[in-house]
Write a protein that holds these residues in place. Structure first.
Motif, short mmCIF file in Angstrom:
data_model
loop_
_atom_site.label_atom_id
_atom_site.label_comp_id
_atom_site.label_asym_id
_atom_site.label_seq_id
_atom_site.Cartn_x
_atom_site.Cartn_y
_atom_site.Cartn_z
N LYS A 112 0.84 -1.20 0.00
CA LYS A 112 0.00 0.00 0.00
C LYS A 112 0.88 1.25 0.00
O LYS A 112 0.65 2.19 -0.77
N TYR A 113 1.90 1.24 0.84
CA TYR A 113 2.83 2.36 0.89
C TYR A 113 3.59 2.52 -0.42
O TYR A 113 3.68 3.61 -0.98
N PHE A 114 4.11 1.41 -0.94
CA PHE A 114 4.93 1.45 -2.16
C PHE A 114 4.11 1.91 -3.36
O PHE A 114 4.54 2.78 -4.13
N LEU A 115 2.91 1.35 -3.53
CA LEU A 115 2.08 1.71 -4.68
C LEU A 115 1.58 3.14 -4.59
O LEU A 115 1.50 3.85 -5.60
N THR A 116 1.25 3.58 -3.38
CA THR A 116 0.80 4.96 -3.21
C THR A 116 1.93 5.95 -3.46
O THR A 116 1.74 6.99 -4.08
N LYS A 117 3.14 5.62 -3.00
CA LYS A 117 4.29 6.49 -3.22
C LYS A 117 4.55 6.67 -4.71
O LYS A 117 4.79 7.79 -5.19
N ARG A 118 4.45 5.57 -5.45
CA ARG A 118 4.65 5.65 -6.90
C ARG A 118 3.58 6.53 -7.55
O ARG A 118 3.87 7.33 -8.45
N ALA A 119 2.33 6.35 -7.10
CA ALA A 119 1.24 7.16 -7.68
C ALA A 119 1.44 8.63 -7.39
O ALA A 119 1.24 9.48 -8.27
N LEU A 120 1.88 8.96 -6.19
CA LEU A 120 2.10 10.36 -5.83
C LEU A 120 3.28 10.94 -6.58
O LEU A 120 3.26 12.12 -7.00
N GLU A 121 4.33 10.14 -6.81
CA GLU A 121 5.48 10.62 -7.55
C GLU A 121 5.13 10.88 -9.01
O GLU A 121 5.61 11.84 -9.62
#
Length: 314
Positions: A302-311
């Protein structure tokens, strides 16, 4: 219990293992991974949940096999075990190295979609209703097939063979005999599980950052408490799924056992009150690392996928 997160802009919150770039770090501060950006929330939860479910069930599957056997009300003398690890050693030594993994394929097929729904429902209910929890998806066919393949001297050698034989000899209803018991067990299990996890997070991770150690510890404690509390229902579910021949024959029960009330009565007649806690050690040993794996993997993805989306948005 505060289920939502208000980490944005908090000076007291220590920086977690966020994105390396300053811009990325700012994004994760203003829109943290617990509060997913619109448009990616559902997909993120479902992918993270599916990966977590598959890893949880495959890694801990041998212990689940032991649990099924230790819940047997009248086990074969060759399948009586003093403990979980002694049971695993004996199974491997007498029945072959791969025996504890029989039935894992049907579990893997069901775990992905089931846990995708499981965590998506959890996050949706957590966000909208705060204190109401809904259990995730569950494959009754997979449960029946899995537990029949796990039993000692199981006549079934493959998933499809088991499905065909059970359907031919017992009908489609055989796959749903434990439906009521499963549902009755899931509601308190998930309520205890999620509430305990959130309470542990309140103490271990009050700022609700991505913090692997807290997710592992909170998940393990939540799984242990929920597993121990719902073991009586799990024993009944196993009996309904496996239709343990020796146990039913000893009570001169003809045909197939069905219904939660009949299962409770049968367990009590054969084992008394202690019968409802057969396999509790194996169940707790299975659930502690299982839920620790599930929550830590889920929170990471959840953290990894959200970080990518925000980047990407930046």
């Amino acid at each position: 219990m505060e289920l939502g997160c208000a980490m944005a802009g908090s000076a007291a919150a220590p920086p977690g293992p966020g994105p390396p770039a300053a811009a990325g770090a700012g994004l994760m501060d203003s829109e943290d991974y617990e509060s997913l950006p619109s448009g990616v929330a559902l997909g993120t939860h479902m992918v993270a949940g599916a990966v977590a479910g598959i890893m949880e069930h495959t890694i801990m599957y041998p212990v689940d096999s032991v649990k099924t056997r230790m819940q047997s009300l009248q086990p074969d003398p060759k399948a009586q075990y003093r403990g979980v690890f002694q049971a695993l050693r004996k199974m491997v030594r007498t029945e072959g190295f791969w025996r504890p993994l029989r039935g894992i394929d049907v579990t893997m097929l069901g775990a992905g979609p089931a846990h995708a729904l499981y965590f998506a429902c959890y996050e949706k209910m957590k966000k909208s209703l705060s204190d109401i929890f809904q259990p995730g998806g569950n494959s009754h066919l997979a449960n029946v097939v899995k537990q029949r393949l796990q039993m000692f001297n199981s006549p079934y050698t493959s998933v499809l063979g088991c499905v065909r034989t059970v359907h031919r000899t017992e009908g489609l209803g055989a796959f749903y005999r434990s439906y009521t018991t499963q549902l009755t067990m899931n509601v308190p299990f998930q309520a205890i599980h999620f509430i305990t996890y959130e309470l542990m997070q309140e103490h271990l991770n009050p700022h609700r950052q991505y913090h692997p150690q807290s997710h592992i510890v909170a998940g393990a404690v939540a799984g242990a408490v929920a597993a121990a509390a719902t073991t009586p229902l799990d024993v009944c579910k196993t009996l309904l799924n496996t239709q343990e021949n020796t146990a039913l024959s000893s009570l001169k029960i003809r045909g197939h056992l069905s219904g939660m009330a009949n299962a409770f009565s049968t367990v009590y007649q054969l084992g008394g009150v202690p019968g409802f806690f057969k396999g509790v050690q194996a169940r707790v040993i299975y659930q502690m690392p299982s839920t620790a794996i599930a929550w830590s993997v889920y929170e990471f993805f959840k953290y990894f996928l959200t970080k990518r989306a925000l980047e990407r948005r930046a």
